[in-house]
Design an enzyme around this catalytic site. Sequence first.
Site, PDB file in Angstrom:
ATOM      1  N   LYS A 242      43.648  33.671  38.613  1.00  0.00           N
ATOM      2  CA  LYS A 242      42.204  33.667  38.323  1.00  0.00           C
ATOM      3  C   LYS A 242      41.539  32.452  38.966  1.00  0.00           C
ATOM      4  O   LYS A 242      40.404  32.525  39.415  1.00  0.00           O
ATOM      5  CB  LYS A 242      41.978  33.670  36.817  1.00  0.00           C
ATOM      6  CG  LYS A 242      42.403  34.971  36.138  1.00  0.00           C
ATOM      7  CD  LYS A 242      42.023  34.943  34.665  1.00  0.00           C
ATOM      8  CE  LYS A 242      42.851  35.887  33.829  1.00  0.00           C
ATOM      9  NZ  LYS A 242      42.554  37.291  34.005  1.00  0.00           N
TER      10      LYS A 242
ATOM     11  N   ARG B 142      44.661  46.929  42.836  1.00  0.00           N
ATOM     12  CA  ARG B 142      45.448  48.169  42.701  1.00  0.00           C
ATOM     13  C   ARG B 142      44.537  49.267  42.174  1.00  0.00           C
ATOM     14  O   ARG B 142      43.370  49.022  41.881  1.00  0.00           O
ATOM     15  CB  ARG B 142      46.560  47.935  41.686  1.00  0.00           C
ATOM     16  CG  ARG B 142      45.966  47.392  40.391  1.00  0.00           C
ATOM     17  CD  ARG B 142      46.908  47.382  39.236  1.00  0.00           C
ATOM     18  NE  ARG B 142      46.431  46.549  38.156  1.00  0.00           N
ATOM     19  CZ  ARG B 142      45.569  46.903  37.244  1.00  0.00           C
ATOM     20  NH1 ARG B 142      45.055  48.116  37.250  1.00  0.00           N
ATOM     21  NH2 ARG B 142      45.185  46.076  36.296  1.00  0.00           N
TER      22      ARG B 142
HETATM   23  P1  ADP Z   1      42.756  39.914  31.781  1.00  0.00           P
HETATM   24  O1  ADP Z   1      43.218  39.538  33.141  1.00  0.00           O
HETATM   25  O2  ADP Z   1      43.693  39.468  30.710  1.00  0.00           O
HETATM   26  O3  ADP Z   1      42.341  41.352  31.661  1.00  0.00           O
HETATM   27  P2  ADP Z   1      39.935  39.166  31.977  1.00  0.00           P
HETATM   28  O4  ADP Z   1      39.463  37.891  32.547  1.00  0.00           O
HETATM   29  O5  ADP Z   1      39.770  40.399  32.823  1.00  0.00           O
HETATM   30  O6  ADP Z   1      41.457  39.007  31.523  1.00  0.00           O
HETATM   31  O7  ADP Z   1      39.221  39.416  30.586  1.00  0.00           O
HETATM   32  C1  ADP Z   1      39.583  40.475  29.711  1.00  0.00           C
HETATM   33  C2  ADP Z   1      38.505  40.654  28.645  1.00  0.00           C
HETATM   34  O8  ADP Z   1      38.317  39.440  27.903  1.00  0.00           O
HETATM   35  C3  ADP Z   1      37.121  40.985  29.192  1.00  0.00           C
HETATM   36  O9  ADP Z   1      36.980  42.356  29.410  1.00  0.00           O
HETATM   37  C4  ADP Z   1      36.238  40.493  28.072  1.00  0.00           C
HETATM   38  O10 ADP Z   1      36.222  41.427  27.013  1.00  0.00           O
HETATM   39  C5  ADP Z   1      36.954  39.242  27.577  1.00  0.00           C
HETATM   40  N1  ADP Z   1      36.452  38.012  28.248  1.00  0.00           N
HETATM   41  C6  ADP Z   1      36.915  37.457  29.391  1.00  0.00           C
HETATM   42  N2  ADP Z   1      36.206  36.362  29.717  1.00  0.00           N
HETATM   43  C7  ADP Z   1      35.271  36.196  28.767  1.00  0.00           C
HETATM   44  C8  ADP Z   1      34.223  35.227  28.525  1.00  0.00           C
HETATM   45  N3  ADP Z   1      34.008  34.198  29.343  1.00  0.00           N
HETATM   46  N4  ADP Z   1      33.450  35.384  27.426  1.00  0.00           N
HETATM   47  C9  ADP Z   1      33.663  36.411  26.572  1.00  0.00           C
HETATM   48  N5  ADP Z   1      34.622  37.340  26.728  1.00  0.00           N
HETATM   49  C10 ADP Z   1      35.430  37.250  27.808  1.00  0.00           C
END
Ligand code: ADP
Length: 512
Positions: free
Chosen positions: A132, A308
């Site tokens: 990330k 993917r």
């Molecule tokens: P992963 O790689 O574990 O899927 P993500 O960064 O895609 O992690 O985030 C997964 C979920 O977590 C998002 O869909 C959202 O619901 C929540 N999330 C991520 N970042 C934030 C944030 N800054 N504030 C609030 N919720 C968040």
Amino acid sequence: MSSREQPKSNFSVPMKKITKLLVANRGEIALRIMRTAREMGIATVAVYSEADRLSPHVRFADEARCLGPAPSKESYLVGAKILAVCKELGVDAIHPGYGFLSENAAFAKQVQEAGISFVGPSPEAIEVMGSKLAAKQAVLAYGIPLVPGTDEAISELSVAKKKALEIGYPILIKASAGGGGKGMRIVESESEFDEQMNRAVSEAISSFGDGAVFIEKYITSPRHIEIQILGDQQGNLVYLFERECSIQRRHQKVIEEAPSAVVSPAMRKAMGEAAIGVAKACNYYGAGTVEFIVDENLNFYFLEMNTRLQVEHPVTEMITGKDLVREQIWIAEGKSLSFAQEDLTIQGHAVEVRVYAEDPKNNFLPDIGKLVTYRRPQGPGIRVDDGFEEGMEIPIYYDPMIAKLIAHGATREEAIDRMIRAIDDYRITGIQTTLDFCRFALEHPAFRSGNFDTKFVEHYFRPELLEPQFTDEEKTLLAALAVEFFEQEDQRANPRTPLVANLSTNWANRLI
Ligand code: ADP
């Protein structure tokens, strides 16, 4: 542009026709990929673990090889075994599906080095987007909006704390190598900061083998909206609009739809162009998904890119009429995209629910067992992507998803009504599933109105809401019917004895 022969960019990419494709995956996604390959005249090879010996994907494939025992670490995750099968059977391409080895840059590299086409992006793009933090760094130069926070791993607690104060609490600590909704910690106030940070780092080390964490502003009422992109090896990139994935449970998607009820054409264009910027930042080719988090004021921020095919890709296929797997295969063969951005339009609305072998009335615990009855819904606008058949056991070793149920309609209302009808037509016995829970969500006024965020389940769902809800009038009617039914039963069994009405009444009381 409609002809495949007219790429917009002119990089010369060697063409490499795929004739035999190995799908390094299992279940619904393995089958889904093989179906497209067969339509394209490509021979298919399945790999499977001992637990999946009887799976439909094994029977569907032209050839199949067992990789080893059930645990993924001894089968689906062993790249060397998969490459050995390729060598033995003369495979010229591998599609990794999602999960397992799909985002493993080292595996993608080994595949390339073995002279086999990897149906996916370059190992370099997988690597950058797999972290990330590296992803944030890569997109900085492209003006992509990022959630306020740090874009480097935290090394000094005091510096991080200062940054957190600047951003304002609550904040989120995230593991750079995190995924699948794991590796995140909310910090409500400064007093919790040190403790949560220590926990986050040790969790990141134990779960992902990488202790790098960073902080982000915690968006309190967020929506998760993602953009599907496709890029060819010549450098052409298009976006296939958005998917709304805000209905989540523990940061895992449960219901997805396309398009989103809140995205206007202007916002769609802005998000689509930002997604293309992210793709350019890593010279992306293949199918990919750029995930954004959207706040209450509809500001969007880049979260991460998934390099993917996504679980929820069918909703995009339904509204664009494109087969994403076919496009992936063409791109891997070195062909240029056959369409440009202007050629894409949104046709109607699509919704997908993920049907899990989990018990929503019991904290969504996996409910593994035998599919005693298994009958799929049918009818207009319904698609079921699954990897099971009646009588099969759901193995405990893998994700407990049984199927993806997708409904397409002319409007959002039609798609949702169609989905509810299809859920009612789905017959699954032997195990508990999340179908009732999905029905609950689809019928909820907040979902219907389009006004919801990722806290939907937390805010509105209670297991008791899945119990049948009767009005007083209905309860009286049910009781009367029960009395009559049991009296008739008693009469039939013992025609000469008086009616055992008390027994029947007891049953009736139990129903109320
Ligand atoms: P992963 O790689 O574990 O899927 P993500 O960064 O895609 O992690 O985030 C997964 C979920 O977590 C998002 O869909 C959202 O619901 C929540 N999330 C991520 N970042 C934030 C944030 N800054 N504030 C609030 N919720 C968040």
